[in-house]
Design a protein around this motif. Structure first.
Motif, PDB file in Angstrom:
ATOM      1  N   TRP A   1       0.840  -1.200   0.000  1.00  8.90           N
ATOM      2  CA  TRP A   1       0.000   0.000   0.000  1.00  8.90           C
ATOM      3  C   TRP A   1       0.873   1.248   0.000  1.00  8.90           C
ATOM      4  CZ3 TRP A   1      -4.951  -0.320  -1.118  1.00  8.90           C
ATOM      5  CH2 TRP A   1      -5.589  -1.539  -0.941  1.00  8.90           C
TER       6      TRP A   1
ATOM      7  N   SER B   1     -11.604  -5.362  -7.581  1.00  5.60           N
ATOM      8  CA  SER B   1     -13.030  -5.606  -7.322  1.00  5.60           C
ATOM      9  C   SER B   1     -13.677  -6.344  -8.481  1.00  5.60           C
ATOM     10  CB  SER B   1     -13.757  -4.282  -7.077  1.00  5.60           C
ATOM     11  OG  SER B   1     -13.328  -3.706  -5.874  1.00  5.60           O
TER      12      SER B   1
ATOM     13  N   ALA C   1      -7.232   4.084  -6.930  1.00 11.72           N
ATOM     14  CA  ALA C   1      -8.573   3.971  -7.521  1.00 11.72           C
ATOM     15  C   ALA C   1      -8.609   2.888  -8.600  1.00 11.72           C
ATOM     16  CB  ALA C   1      -9.019   5.304  -8.095  1.00 11.72           C
TER      17      ALA C   1
ATOM     18  N   ARG D   1     -11.311  -2.394  -0.306  1.00 12.73           N
ATOM     19  CA  ARG D   1     -11.985  -1.094  -0.348  1.00 12.73           C
ATOM     20  C   ARG D   1     -11.775  -0.301   0.948  1.00 12.73           C
ATOM     21  NH1 ARG D   1     -15.255  -0.018  -4.509  1.00 12.73           N
ATOM     22  NH2 ARG D   1     -15.792  -1.714  -5.914  1.00 12.73           N
ATOM     23  N   GLN D   2     -11.833  -0.995   2.076  1.00  9.71           N
ATOM     24  CA  GLN D   2     -11.657  -0.319   3.360  1.00  9.71           C
ATOM     25  C   GLN D   2     -10.245   0.248   3.500  1.00  9.71           C
ATOM     26  OE1 GLN D   2     -12.224  -2.753   6.823  1.00  9.71           O
ATOM     27  NE2 GLN D   2     -12.093  -1.024   8.213  1.00  9.71           N
TER      28      GLN D   2
ATOM     29  N   VAL E   1      -8.347  -0.626  -6.929  1.00 10.98           N
ATOM     30  CA  VAL E   1      -9.622  -1.023  -6.326  1.00 10.98           C
ATOM     31  C   VAL E   1     -10.589  -1.482  -7.410  1.00 10.98           C
ATOM     32  CG1 VAL E   1     -11.668  -0.181  -5.092  1.00 10.98           C
ATOM     33  CG2 VAL E   1      -9.380   0.393  -4.265  1.00 10.98           C
ATOM     34  N   GLU E   2     -10.665  -0.749  -8.492  1.00  9.55           N
ATOM     35  CA  GLU E   2     -11.583  -1.105  -9.567  1.00  9.55           C
ATOM     36  C   GLU E   2     -11.197  -2.443 -10.200  1.00  9.55           C
ATOM     37  OE1 GLU E   2     -13.159  -1.619 -13.296  1.00  9.55           O
ATOM     38  OE2 GLU E   2     -11.380  -0.397 -13.443  1.00  9.55           O
TER      39      GLU E   2
ATOM     40  N   ASP F   1      -5.123   8.605  -0.871  1.00  9.31           N
ATOM     41  CA  ASP F   1      -5.500   9.414  -2.020  1.00  9.31           C
ATOM     42  C   ASP F   1      -5.674   8.485  -3.222  1.00  9.31           C
ATOM     43  OD1 ASP F   1      -4.428  11.010  -4.601  1.00  9.31           O
ATOM     44  OD2 ASP F   1      -5.385  12.402  -3.187  1.00  9.31           O
ATOM     45  N   ALA F   2      -6.655   8.756  -4.052  1.00 12.85           N
ATOM     46  CA  ALA F   2      -6.955   7.904  -5.205  1.00 12.85           C
ATOM     47  C   ALA F   2      -5.781   7.788  -6.177  1.00 12.85           C
ATOM     48  CB  ALA F   2      -8.190   8.428  -5.938  1.00 12.85           C
TER      49      ALA F   2
ATOM     50  N   ALA G   1      -8.097   0.889   1.102  1.00  8.40           N
ATOM     51  CA  ALA G   1      -7.889   1.895   0.058  1.00  8.40           C
ATOM     52  C   ALA G   1      -8.507   3.241   0.408  1.00  8.40           C
ATOM     53  CB  ALA G   1      -8.461   1.389  -1.263  1.00  8.40           C
ATOM     54  N   SER G   2      -9.576   3.237   1.181  1.00  8.51           N
ATOM     55  CA  SER G   2     -10.264   4.495   1.519  1.00  8.51           C
ATOM     56  C   SER G   2      -9.384   5.439   2.337  1.00  8.51           C
ATOM     57  CB  SER G   2     -11.573   4.210   2.254  1.00  8.51           C
ATOM     58  OG  SER G   2     -11.318   3.702   3.555  1.00  8.51           O
ATOM     59  N   ALA G   3      -8.312   4.930   2.921  1.00  8.10           N
ATOM     60  CA  ALA G   3      -7.409   5.770   3.718  1.00  8.10           C
ATOM     61  C   ALA G   3      -6.392   6.528   2.866  1.00  8.10           C
ATOM     62  CB  ALA G   3      -6.666   4.909   4.741  1.00  8.10           C
TER      63      ALA G   3
END
Length: 100
Positions: free
Chosen positions: A10, A45, A38, A74-75, A41-42, A81-82, A77-79
């Motif tokens: 990460w 997913s 971003a 997703r969780q 994640v896409e 910047d995209a 990644a939310s921390a």
């Protein structure tokens, strides 16, 4: 159905080992490649959803582990910047024939 793991680093330098019930991850990610958060994640997913669909087609129900892995990605990644980068460190097993 062959399952696999893929290890990622990460943006903050932490690493994680992720699970997929299918080698379909190889169609969406490549070891040694960096992806904006971003995009990672896409891609992950979409791949995990396809993996769960493959399990559903074979066994009559989706894969709870794939759904949980997608939620965890997703969780985490939310921390970030995209545009920050996630690096795919390793994908095991590799594709048959040594590709990937």
């Amino acid at each position: 159905m062959p399952e696999m793991t893929f290890d990622v680093r990460w943006p903050d330098g932490t690493t994680a080992s992720c699970y997929s019930p299918s080698l379909v991850m190889h169609d969406h990610l490549q070891a040694g490649t960096r992806y904006p958060v971003a995009d990672f994640v896409e891609r992950s997913s979409r791949a995990l959803q396809k993996a769960s669909d493959r399990v559903r087609a074979r066994y009559g129900m989706g894969c709870a582990s794939a759904v949980q892995q997608e939620a965890e990605i997703r969780q985490v990644a939310s921390a970030f910047d995209a545009a920050a980068e996630v690096e795919v460190l390793r994908m095991e097993p590799p594709l048959p024939g040594g590709a990937a």
